[in-house]
Motif scaffolding. Structure first.
Motif, PDB file in Angstrom:
ATOM      1  N   ARG A  73      21.196  -1.446 -29.440  1.00 19.46           N
ATOM      2  CA  ARG A  73      20.493  -0.230 -29.738  1.00 19.46           C
ATOM      3  C   ARG A  73      19.204  -1.093 -30.504  1.00 19.46           C
ATOM      4  O   ARG A  73      18.344  -0.100 -30.921  1.00 19.46           O
ATOM      5  N   GLY A  74      19.333  -2.120 -31.157  1.00 16.53           N
ATOM      6  CA  GLY A  74      18.209  -2.538 -31.577  1.00 16.53           C
ATOM      7  C   GLY A  74      17.314  -3.566 -30.455  1.00 16.53           C
ATOM      8  O   GLY A  74      16.260  -4.116 -31.065  1.00 16.53           O
ATOM      9  N   ALA A  75      17.586  -3.414 -29.366  1.00 17.25           N
ATOM     10  CA  ALA A  75      17.018  -4.385 -28.300  1.00 17.25           C
ATOM     11  C   ALA A  75      15.591  -3.585 -27.798  1.00 17.25           C
ATOM     12  O   ALA A  75      15.239  -2.523 -28.138  1.00 17.25           O
ATOM     13  N   PRO A  76      14.627  -4.229 -27.168  1.00 16.98           N
ATOM     14  CA  PRO A  76      13.360  -3.556 -26.942  1.00 16.98           C
ATOM     15  C   PRO A  76      13.865  -2.711 -25.838  1.00 16.98           C
ATOM     16  O   PRO A  76      14.732  -2.294 -25.308  1.00 16.98           O
ATOM     17  N   LEU A  77      12.872  -1.777 -25.783  1.00 16.89           N
ATOM     18  CA  LEU A  77      13.104  -0.355 -24.943  1.00 16.89           C
ATOM     19  C   LEU A  77      13.238  -0.798 -23.442  1.00 16.89           C
ATOM     20  O   LEU A  77      14.270  -0.030 -22.782  1.00 16.89           O
ATOM     21  N   HIS A  78      12.730  -1.595 -22.825  1.00 20.82           N
ATOM     22  CA  HIS A  78      13.003  -2.076 -21.494  1.00 20.82           C
ATOM     23  C   HIS A  78      14.274  -2.435 -21.263  1.00 20.82           C
ATOM     24  O   HIS A  78      14.764  -2.316 -20.127  1.00 20.82           O
ATOM     25  N   SER A  79      14.895  -3.134 -22.337  1.00 16.65           N
ATOM     26  CA  SER A  79      16.426  -3.597 -21.993  1.00 16.65           C
ATOM     27  C   SER A  79      17.211  -2.380 -21.876  1.00 16.65           C
ATOM     28  O   SER A  79      18.216  -2.470 -21.475  1.00 16.65           O
ATOM     29  N   ARG A  80      17.108  -1.606 -23.057  1.00 17.47           N
ATOM     30  CA  ARG A  80      17.899  -0.487 -23.103  1.00 17.47           C
ATOM     31  C   ARG A  80      17.634   0.594 -21.724  1.00 17.47           C
ATOM     32  O   ARG A  80      18.837   1.168 -21.450  1.00 17.47           O
ATOM     33  N   LEU A  81      16.518   0.557 -21.341  1.00 13.80           N
ATOM     34  CA  LEU A  81      16.328   1.405 -20.116  1.00 13.80           C
ATOM     35  C   LEU A  81      16.990   0.764 -18.874  1.00 13.80           C
ATOM     36  O   LEU A  81      17.641   1.602 -17.954  1.00 13.80           O
ATOM     37  N   TYR A  82      17.103  -0.473 -18.925  1.00  7.81           N
ATOM     38  CA  TYR A  82      17.774  -1.096 -17.777  1.00  7.81           C
ATOM     39  C   TYR A  82      19.079  -0.785 -17.778  1.00  7.81           C
ATOM     40  O   TYR A  82      19.759  -0.488 -16.864  1.00  7.81           O
ATOM     41  N   VAL A  83      19.661  -1.100 -19.061  1.00  6.42           N
ATOM     42  CA  VAL A  83      21.181  -0.702 -19.216  1.00  6.42           C
ATOM     43  C   VAL A  83      21.533   0.899 -18.662  1.00  6.42           C
ATOM     44  O   VAL A  83      22.692   1.091 -18.117  1.00  6.42           O
ATOM     45  N   TRP A  84      20.736   1.702 -19.453  1.00  5.20           N
ATOM     46  CA  TRP A  84      20.721   3.149 -18.746  1.00  5.20           C
ATOM     47  C   TRP A  84      20.634   3.396 -17.640  1.00  5.20           C
ATOM     48  O   TRP A  84      21.400   4.197 -16.885  1.00  5.20           O
ATOM     49  N   THR A  85      19.998   2.516 -16.582  1.00  6.47           N
ATOM     50  CA  THR A  85      19.833   2.616 -15.219  1.00  6.47           C
ATOM     51  C   THR A  85      21.002   2.105 -14.542  1.00  6.47           C
ATOM     52  O   THR A  85      21.663   2.882 -13.680  1.00  6.47           O
ATOM     53  N   LEU A  86      21.907   1.211 -15.202  1.00 10.72           N
ATOM     54  CA  LEU A  86      23.135   0.590 -14.533  1.00 10.72           C
ATOM     55  C   LEU A  86      24.152   1.612 -14.756  1.00 10.72           C
ATOM     56  O   LEU A  86      24.768   2.074 -13.890  1.00 10.72           O
ATOM     57  N   ILE A  87      24.245   2.221 -15.995  1.00 12.92           N
ATOM     58  CA  ILE A  87      25.121   3.216 -16.175  1.00 12.92           C
ATOM     59  C   ILE A  87      25.033   4.571 -15.408  1.00 12.92           C
ATOM     60  O   ILE A  87      25.908   5.182 -14.938  1.00 12.92           O
ATOM     61  N   GLY A  88      23.757   5.081 -15.176  1.00 10.83           N
ATOM     62  CA  GLY A  88      23.456   6.096 -14.306  1.00 10.83           C
ATOM     63  C   GLY A  88      23.631   5.715 -12.878  1.00 10.83           C
ATOM     64  O   GLY A  88      24.228   6.661 -12.301  1.00 10.83           O
ATOM     65  N   ALA A  89      23.512   4.647 -12.458  1.00 11.34           N
ATOM     66  CA  ALA A  89      24.048   4.303 -11.179  1.00 11.34           C
ATOM     67  C   ALA A  89      25.440   4.275 -10.963  1.00 11.34           C
ATOM     68  O   ALA A  89      26.238   5.028  -9.870  1.00 11.34           O
ATOM     69  N   ALA A  90      26.084   3.794 -12.001  1.00 12.76           N
ATOM     70  CA  ALA A  90      27.568   3.836 -11.703  1.00 12.76           C
ATOM     71  C   ALA A  90      28.446   4.974 -11.877  1.00 12.76           C
ATOM     72  O   ALA A  90      28.972   5.453 -11.066  1.00 12.76           O
TER      73      ALA A  90
END
Length: 276
Positions: A73-90
């Motif tokens: 939650r304290g990581a840069p925005l692009h890292s959080r967006l990448y994780v959100w993309t993985l969750i959305g794909a799964a």
């Protein structure tokens, strides 16, 4: 006036009931999705007991991704967006598999998959493996940055002689601020009214000067970055921001990133010149 304590206790009981409901809802949803995904694995020609692992690859990845989001939650925005993309794909994969399962059984007594669906199911496992490994690397990089920030604070306190000229100036300013602290009580006579008025005016003037400090000057920003780089061999942006703000200045992420990149290039150039 009624006491607020009963209201607080009622709120606690309500929150516990909501937590229990969330856990039960998640368990029921997982059970239903698990059954559908296992039947999809059987229809996709997954062998025997391995069909019981197939739902864990998809729904388990979703659960792990959500926990990773909390950690990052304290990581840069692009890292959080990448994780959100993985969750959305799964999540999309799980929903699509459940829909295909329901439609297939609704059309006949036995679930039959076409070639495209069967091929897509066979690609889920290696994609989940690659996504899980890269997610682990992203989390490790973020945690390593946090450790570097924690180590940068005591590492920027060695002798002034080992620092560049700009860093010495910053240390001298900090030392002068420390020397302005009121001395310990002695047996000297009480100060005169004029001295008392001066003693009152000096801290207020100092406080006003500190309140006027806004954006950090470029020279001090680069000097602070060089100090962190000299001690750690690297310049994390988050460590640079905290070091600057600890001195009473403000700095934007873009300026801190530019300064960190510039000092990294200086360190790389210095290392290459030493090697040659």
């Amino acid at each position: 006036m009624p006491s607020p304590r009963p209201i607080a206790l009622a709120a606690v009981r309500g929150s516990r009931s909501i937590r229990v409901g969330i856990v039960l809802l998640a368990a029921f949803g997982f059970a239903l999705s698990y059954d559908a995904l296992r039947q999809m694995a059987v229809a996709g020609h997954v062998r025997g007991p391995l069909t019981y692992l197939f739902p864990l690859v998809i729904d388990g990845f979703i659960a792990i991704g959500i926990v990773a989001l909390l950690i990052l939650r304290g990581a840069p925005l692009h890292s959080r967006l990448y994780v959100w993309t993985l969750i959305g794909a799964a999540t999309g994969t799980s929903i699509a598999a459940n829909v295909v399962h329901a439609i297939g059984l609704n059309e006949g007594t036995r679930l039959h998959l076409n070639n495209t669906t069967a091929g897509a199911l066979s690609a889920i496992a290696p994609l989940a493996l690659a996504g899980a490994v890269h997610l682990y690397l992203v989390m490790n990089r973020h945690l390593a940055d946090d450790d570097a920030v924690a180590e940068a604070r005591p590492a920027t306190e060695p002798a002034v002689s080992a620092k560049p000229e700009g860093d010495r100036q910053i240390c001298q300013e900090l030392a002068s601020d420390a020397n302005t602290v009121a001395p310990a009580k002695t047996s000297s006579p009480p100060p005169t009214p004029e001295a008392k008025s001066d003693a009152i005016k000096i801290p207020s003037a100092k406080k006003a000067s500190k309140s006027r400090q806004r954006t950090v000057p470029e020279e001090k920003l680069l000097a602070t970055a060089r100090a962190i780089g000299a001690e750690n061999g690297q310049v994390p942006r988050t460590a640079l921001e905290k070091a600057v703000r600890a001195k009473g200045y403000t700095v934007s992420k873009d300026d801190a990133k530019k300064a960190a990149d510039a000092v990294r290039e200086e360190l790389t150039a210095t290392k290459s010149s030493v090697v040659t």
